[in-house]
Design a protein around this motif. Structure first.
Motif, PDB file in Angstrom:
ATOM      1  N   LYS A 209       0.864  -1.179   0.056  1.00 11.81           N
ATOM      2  CA  LYS A 209      -0.064   0.127   0.030  1.00 11.81           C
ATOM      3  C   LYS A 209       1.000   1.240  -0.172  1.00 11.81           C
ATOM      4  CE  LYS A 209      -3.659   0.546   2.592  1.00 11.81           C
ATOM      5  NZ  LYS A 209      -4.317   0.624   3.950  1.00 11.81           N
TER       6      LYS A 209
ATOM      7  N   LYS B  81      10.435   6.541  -4.473  1.00  9.98           N
ATOM      8  CA  LYS B  81       9.969   7.390  -5.418  1.00  9.98           C
ATOM      9  C   LYS B  81       9.606   6.771  -6.836  1.00  9.98           C
ATOM     10  CE  LYS B  81      14.151   9.349  -4.838  1.00  9.98           C
ATOM     11  NZ  LYS B  81      14.579   8.726  -3.718  1.00  9.98           N
ATOM     12  N   THR B  82      10.302   5.531  -7.231  1.00  7.46           N
ATOM     13  CA  THR B  82       9.965   5.076  -8.443  1.00  7.46           C
ATOM     14  C   THR B  82       8.526   4.816  -8.606  1.00  7.46           C
ATOM     15  OG1 THR B  82      12.072   3.908  -7.658  1.00  7.46           O
ATOM     16  CG2 THR B  82      10.892   3.364  -9.810  1.00  7.46           C
TER      17      THR B  82
ATOM     18  N   GLY C  14      14.872   4.797  -0.681  1.00 15.87           N
ATOM     19  CA  GLY C  14      14.167   3.846  -0.232  1.00 15.87           C
ATOM     20  C   GLY C  14      12.710   4.482  -0.008  1.00 15.87           C
TER      21      GLY C  14
HETATM   22  P1  ADP Z   1      13.918   5.246  -3.851  1.00 15.75           P
HETATM   23  O1  ADP Z   1      13.044   6.358  -3.386  1.00 15.75           O
HETATM   24  O2  ADP Z   1      15.121   5.009  -3.072  1.00 15.75           O
HETATM   25  O3  ADP Z   1      14.042   5.299  -5.657  1.00 15.75           O
HETATM   26  P2  ADP Z   1      12.469   2.878  -4.601  1.00 15.75           P
HETATM   27  O4  ADP Z   1      11.521   3.380  -5.422  1.00 15.75           O
HETATM   28  O5  ADP Z   1      13.705   2.209  -4.981  1.00 15.75           O
HETATM   29  O6  ADP Z   1      13.218   3.757  -3.678  1.00 15.75           O
HETATM   30  O7  ADP Z   1      11.747   1.874  -3.187  1.00 15.75           O
HETATM   31  C1  ADP Z   1      12.591   0.933  -2.479  1.00 15.75           C
HETATM   32  C2  ADP Z   1      11.658  -0.328  -2.530  1.00 15.75           C
HETATM   33  O8  ADP Z   1      10.689  -0.017  -1.615  1.00 15.75           O
HETATM   34  C3  ADP Z   1      11.429  -0.783  -3.706  1.00 15.75           C
HETATM   35  O9  ADP Z   1      11.536  -2.228  -3.370  1.00 15.75           O
HETATM   36  C4  ADP Z   1       9.943  -0.743  -3.859  1.00 15.75           C
HETATM   37  O10 ADP Z   1       9.252  -1.524  -4.404  1.00 15.75           O
HETATM   38  C5  ADP Z   1       9.485  -0.646  -2.444  1.00 15.75           C
HETATM   39  N1  ADP Z   1       8.202   0.352  -1.909  1.00 15.75           N
HETATM   40  C6  ADP Z   1       7.950   1.342  -2.537  1.00 15.75           C
HETATM   41  N2  ADP Z   1       6.807   1.785  -1.774  1.00 15.75           N
HETATM   42  C7  ADP Z   1       6.426   1.035  -1.139  1.00 15.75           C
HETATM   43  C8  ADP Z   1       5.398   1.191  -0.021  1.00 15.75           C
HETATM   44  N3  ADP Z   1       4.504   1.922  -0.099  1.00 15.75           N
HETATM   45  N4  ADP Z   1       5.475   0.146   0.937  1.00 15.75           N
HETATM   46  C9  ADP Z   1       6.646  -0.891   0.791  1.00 15.75           C
HETATM   47  N5  ADP Z   1       7.264  -1.099  -0.138  1.00 15.75           N
HETATM   48  C10 ADP Z   1       7.509   0.071  -1.147  1.00 15.75           C
END
Ligand code: ADP
Ligand code: MG
Length: 713
Positions: free
Chosen positions: A289, A323-324, A320
Motif C-alpha cells: 500500500k 519514488k519509483t 528507499g
Molecule cells: P527510492 O525512493 O530510493 O528510489 P524505490 O522506489 O527504489 O526507492 O523503493 C524502494 C523499495 O521500496 C522498492 O523495493 C519498492 O518496491 C518498495 N516500496 C515502494 N513503496 C513502498 C510502499 N509504500 N510500501 C512498501 N514498499 C514500498
C-alpha cells in the motif's frame, strides 16, 4: 560636454566624449594607465568593462591609517611603523641578506631583505627616517619584518598616513596592486560624478527592510572604507555593504531561475485527465500500500499533469522512500491519455532495475516497456527504435542513450529523470527537445535522493516545483551504523563470517579519492583478493564500473540469487541495487566521500524487514570535522537531517558539491559566509516581481551576464 568636464578634474579620460554613453559599459582600456597589455591581464580576472572593476572587490584590507610605536609591536601583527635607521649590514652567512635595524622612541626592530640592490643599501644610511609596512614576526634577534613595503621620508612634514584602509585586490600575473587600485579609483569616481550610471536595481523598500546601503554607497565602502567602518567587520565579511552585494547576487540567481520557470509556462503540454479505472487497477496490483507521502505527491502530480502547461516537478525523497512507484503512477497518467513516457536513469544498473519494476507494474496494461542503453547494437537496437517511433512501445527506459540521435518518439508526453543531479543540463535539455514540437512540450518529473535543505532549494531549484516524500514505507528498521578505525579490520572480517553463516549477504565498498575509475577498480580488485583469502568459506565476487554490462548483470543476478555472499564493489552500487537479504555494508575510507553520497550508499542495506548494519572503516587520524561528519551519519538515518547538519558543519558550498551546484558560480556571494541570506531570498523574490518587475532583467544581466543565464532545464 559638461559630463566629460566634470570628471576630468579627477582623471584624464582618453575618450568619453559622447553624451549618452553609459561609461561603465565601456572597455577598461579607456581608463588612464590601462594599455592593451594591462587590459588583457584584467580580462583574465573577468574584468572587461569599467563596471567589472566596480564589482571586483578587495580580498582584504591593510591598515596604513596609523603609525604603531615600535615598542608596541607583537609577532603576527601587520603594521605601519616609522623609525630611523640605526645600522645596516650585509650578512654573508647562509643566504646572503641585507639587515637593517630601525628604532623609534619606544623600541627597535630588524628589517630583512634577501633580494636587494646596491642603491637600496646606499639609501638606507644610518639616521635615515623611513616608514615600513609588513607583518611582524620573530626573528633571530627579536622582532623583524621581512621585505617590508618601505619608503624613505626625506621631509617629516610631508609624511602623511592613509586616511582609509588600503584595499588588497585579487591579482593575476603581471598586474600590480597599484595599477589595479588606480583603475578602480577611476571607475569609482565615474560612478560618483555621474549619478545614475550605476543603477541600483534594488528598490528602496527592500533596502530599508534589511538596513542595506545604496549600491553606490556599498561599492564605495568596500573599495575605500572610511574610518566609521569597522575593520573587523570588513575583514570577516559582515559589513552591510558586502551583505547587500551578496544578497543582490543571490537574488539575481534566484530571479533568473524563476524567470525560466515563468517562461516555461508559455509552452503548451498535453493535459492528462486521468483514468479512474486504470488508476485503481494499478494501485490494486501493487504488492504494497502506498504511504501517505506517496499519495500526497501523486495528487500533486495529477494536478500538474491535468494542466495544459508542462509540469516541472522535482521529487525529493530519501533513499528507499519509494519514488519509483510514484513516477510509475505518473507514467500511467500519460499512457492512459495516449502518450509515451521516457524514463532516464544515470546508470545501467539502475535503468535495468527500473525496467524490471515497470515490467511488473504494467503487466496488466496493454503496453510495451522497452529498454535502451548505449551497449545495445544492431537489430536489437533497431527493433526498439522502431517500436518507439511507431508508438507500439509506451514506455522506454534507459540511460543517456535515450537522447542520442536516431531515437524518435511517436508521441512523447512525459519525461521522468531519476537521480537528476547526475545528469548535465544539456542531457536533460536534449531529451526534452525530442518530445517538443509546435509549441507543445512534454511534462517533466525529476527525482533525487539527495535531499538539500530548504534554504538551498530556494536558490537551486527555483525553476521547479518541489514535492517531498518524507516518510519511509512501514516496517523498515533503521540501519545501525558504527564508526571503526582501520586497525580493527580483522574484527570486521570475523563479523562477515558470522553474518554469512546466518545466510545473509554483505557489501564491501571501496572508495578512492582519485576520480580515476581505473584506480578505483584496481583497489576493489585487490580488496576482493585479500578478502577471498581471508574468508575461505565465503563466496566473494567483484563488481565495478569497468566490467561490461553483461558481466555486471551476471554478477548482480548471482548476488540476487544468493549465489554470492560478499560483493566487493566500487561506488557504482551507489544507486539502483535492491537486494533485501544483504543487510551488512562495510565502507572503507568513508571520510573521502560526501555525507549524502555515504547516506545513499548505506541505503543499499536496510531494504528488508530484518536488522541491518553499516560499518564505516576509517583511516586514522581523522580531522575534527571528519569525525563529526561520520558521527552525524552514525546518529541519523534521515537524509534531510543529515543534509541540514552537514550544512551547519561544512557550509552550503560543500553540501551542494560541485556536481550539484552545476553552473552556479558566484562573484561575491559565498554560500558558507552568506548562508544567513538564503532564508530571505524567496520572499524578497516575490516582492521583487511585484514591486520592480522591470528591474528583473537588468539585475540578472548584471550578475549573470546575458549569455550565462540559466538555460531552461
Ligand atoms: P527510492 O525512493 O530510493 O528510489 P524505490 O522506489 O527504489 O526507492 O523503493 C524502494 C523499495 O521500496 C522498492 O523495493 C519498492 O518496491 C518498495 N516500496 C515502494 N513503496 C513502498 C510502499 N509504500 N510500501 C512498501 N514498499 C514500498
Ligand atoms: Mg530510486
Amino acid at each position: 560636454m559638461s559630463e566629460a568636464a566634470g570628471i576630468s578634474g579627477f582623471l584624464t579620460l582618453k575618450i568619453f566624449s559622447l553624451h549618452s554613453v553609459n561609461y561603465l559599459n565601456q572597455s577598461v582600456a579607456k581608463l588612464t594607465g590601462i594599455g592593451a597589455q594591462t587590459a588583457n591581464r584584467l580580462e583574465k580576472l573577468g574584468i572587461r568593462v569599467i563596471q567589472d572593476l566596480v564589482f571586483h572587490l578587495p580580498l582584504r584590507y591593510e591598515d596604513r591609517t596609523r603609525v604603531h610605536p615600535i615598542g608596541s609591536l607583537m609577532a603576527g601583527m601587520t603594521a605601519l611603523i616609522c623609525g630611523r635607521v640605526e645600522f645596516i649590514d650585509i650578512l654573508p652567512r647562509g643566504r646572503k641578506s641585507l639587515i637593517c635595524r630601525i628604532s623609534d622612541d619606544t623600541g627597535f626592530i630588524s628589517l630583512k631583505f634577501f633580494h636587494f640592490s646596491a642603491s637600496q643599501h646606499n639609501a638606507l644610511k644610518p639616521g635615515t627616517l623611513i616608514s615600513c609596512f609588513a607583518e611582524v614576526r620573530y626573528g633571530f634577534a627579536g622582532l623583524e619584518m621581512v621585505h617590508p613595503d618601505y619608503q624613505v621620508i626625506s621631509n617629516p612634514d610631508d609624511f602623511v598616513t592613509e586616511t582609509r584602509l588600503t584595499p588588497v585586490y585579487p591579482l593575476t600575473e603581471g598586474l600590480s596592486q597599484t595599477t589595479l587600485r588606480k583603475a578602480v579609483r577611476q571607475a569609482l569616481s565615474l560612478c560618483n560624478s555621474e549619478p545614475g550610471t550605476l543603477v541600483d536595481w534594488i528598490p528602496e523598500s527592500i533596502l530599508k527592510q534589511y538596513h542595506y546601503p545604496s549600491l553606490t554607497e556599498a561599492i564605495q565602502t568596500l573599495h575605500a572604507p572610511d574610518e566609521s567602518v569597522s575593520t573587523e567587520a570588513l575583514q570577516n565579511g559582515s559589513v552591510p555593504a558586502l551583505k547587500r552585494l551578496a544578497f543582490e547576487e543571490l537574488l539575481a540567481h534566484h530571479l533568473s531561475l524563476r524567470k525560466t520557470r515563468n517562461r516555461a509556462k508559455v509552452w503548451q503540454a498535453p493535459a492528462f485527465t486521468g483514468d479512474k479505472a486504470a488508476a485503481e487497477q494499478f494501485l490494486r496490483s501493487l504488492p504494497f500500500k502506498l504511504t501517505r507521502a506517496q499519495h500526497r505527491v501523486i495528487a500533486e502530480i495529477e494536478v500538474d499533469c491535468s494542466q495544459q502547461h508542462p509540469m516541472m516537478r522535482l521529487i525529493q525523497g530519501d533513499v528507499g522512500s519509494g519514488k519509483t512507484v510514484v513516477s510509475a503512477y505518473a507514467a500511467l497518467l500519460a499512457l492512459t491519455a495516449g502518450y509515451q513516457v521516457a524514463v532516464m536513469a544515470p546508470t545501467e544498473l539502475l535503468a535495468e532495475q527500473h525496467k524490471r519494476n515497470f515490467d511488473a507494474w504494467f503487466e496488466g496494461f496493454q503496453t510495451q516497456v522497452v529498454f535502451l542503453t548505449g551497449q545495445q547494437k544492431g537489430n536489437a537496437r533497431k527493433a526498439v527504435l522502431q517500436d518507439l517511433e511507431e508508438g507500439s512501445a509506451g514506455i522506454i527506459i534507459g540511460t543517456h542513450a535515450l537522447f542520442q540521435e536516431g531515437v524518435n518518439f511517436h508521441r512523447l508526453g512525459l519525461i521522468i529523470i531519476d537521480e537528476q543531479h547526475r545528469f548535465g543540463v544539456h542531457q536533460r535539455l536534449a531529451l526534452r527537445e525530442k518530445g517538443q514540437q509546435a509549441g507543445i512540450r512534454p511534462h517533466q518529473l525529476v527525482m533525487t535522493a539527495t535531499p538539500i535543505p530548504r534554504t538551498l532549494a530556494m536558490l537551486q531549484y527555483s525553476d521547479l516545483d518541489i514535492s517531498i516524500i518524507d516518510e519511509l514505507p512501514p516496517g523498515r528498521k533503521p540501519i545501525v551504523t558504527s564508526v571503526i578505525p582501520a586497525e580493527r579490520r580483522a574484527e570486521v572480517i570475523d563479523r562477515i563470517n558470522n553474518w554469512v553463516a546466518k545466510k545473509r549477504q554483505v557489501y564491501w565498498v571501496c572508495t578512492l579519492i582519485e576520480e580515476s575509475e581505473i584506480l578505483q577498480c584496481e583497489a576493489a580488485e585487490k580488496t576482493a583478493e585479500i578478502l577471498t583469502q581471508a574468508l575461505p568459506d565465503v563466496r566473494v565476487a567483484l563488481i565495478h564500473g569497468r566490467l561490461k554490462s553483461t558481466e555486471k548483470d551476471a554478477v548482480m543476478q548471482a548476488f540476487k540469487n544468493r549465489q554470492i555472499d560478499l560483493l566487493v564493489a566500487t561506488t557504482v552500487i551507489e544507486v539502483g541495487v535492491d537486494v533485501p537479504n544483504a543487510g551488512l555494508m562495510i565502507i572503507e575510507n568513508p571520510e573521502r566521500l560526501g555525507l549524502s553520497q555515504l547516506h545513499q550508499l548505506r541505503g543499499r542495506v536496510g531494504r528488508g524487514d530484518s536488522e541491518s548494519y553499516c560499518l564505516l572503516i576509517y583511516q586514522a587520524p581523522l580531522s575534527d570535522t571528519a569525525r563529526q561528519r561520520l558521527g552525524i551519519l552514525r546518529d541519523s538515518n534521515d537524509g534531510f537531517v543529515i543534509a541540514e547538519k552537514d550544512l551547519q558543519l561544512r557550509g552550503p558550498g560543500e553540501v551542494m558539491g560541485t556536481r550539484q551546484t552545476g553552473q552556479m558560480h558566484f562573484r561575491i556571494a559565498d554560500l558558507a559566509r552568506d548562508a544567513d541570506l538564503l532564508e530571505h531570498i524567496q520572499q524578497t523574490g516575490d516582492q521583487f516581481f511585484i514591486e520592480s518587475p522591470d528591474a528583473v532583467e537588468p539585475l540578472c544581466d548584471r550578475w549573470l551576464g546575458a549569455s550565462t543565464e540559466y538555460s531552461e532545464v
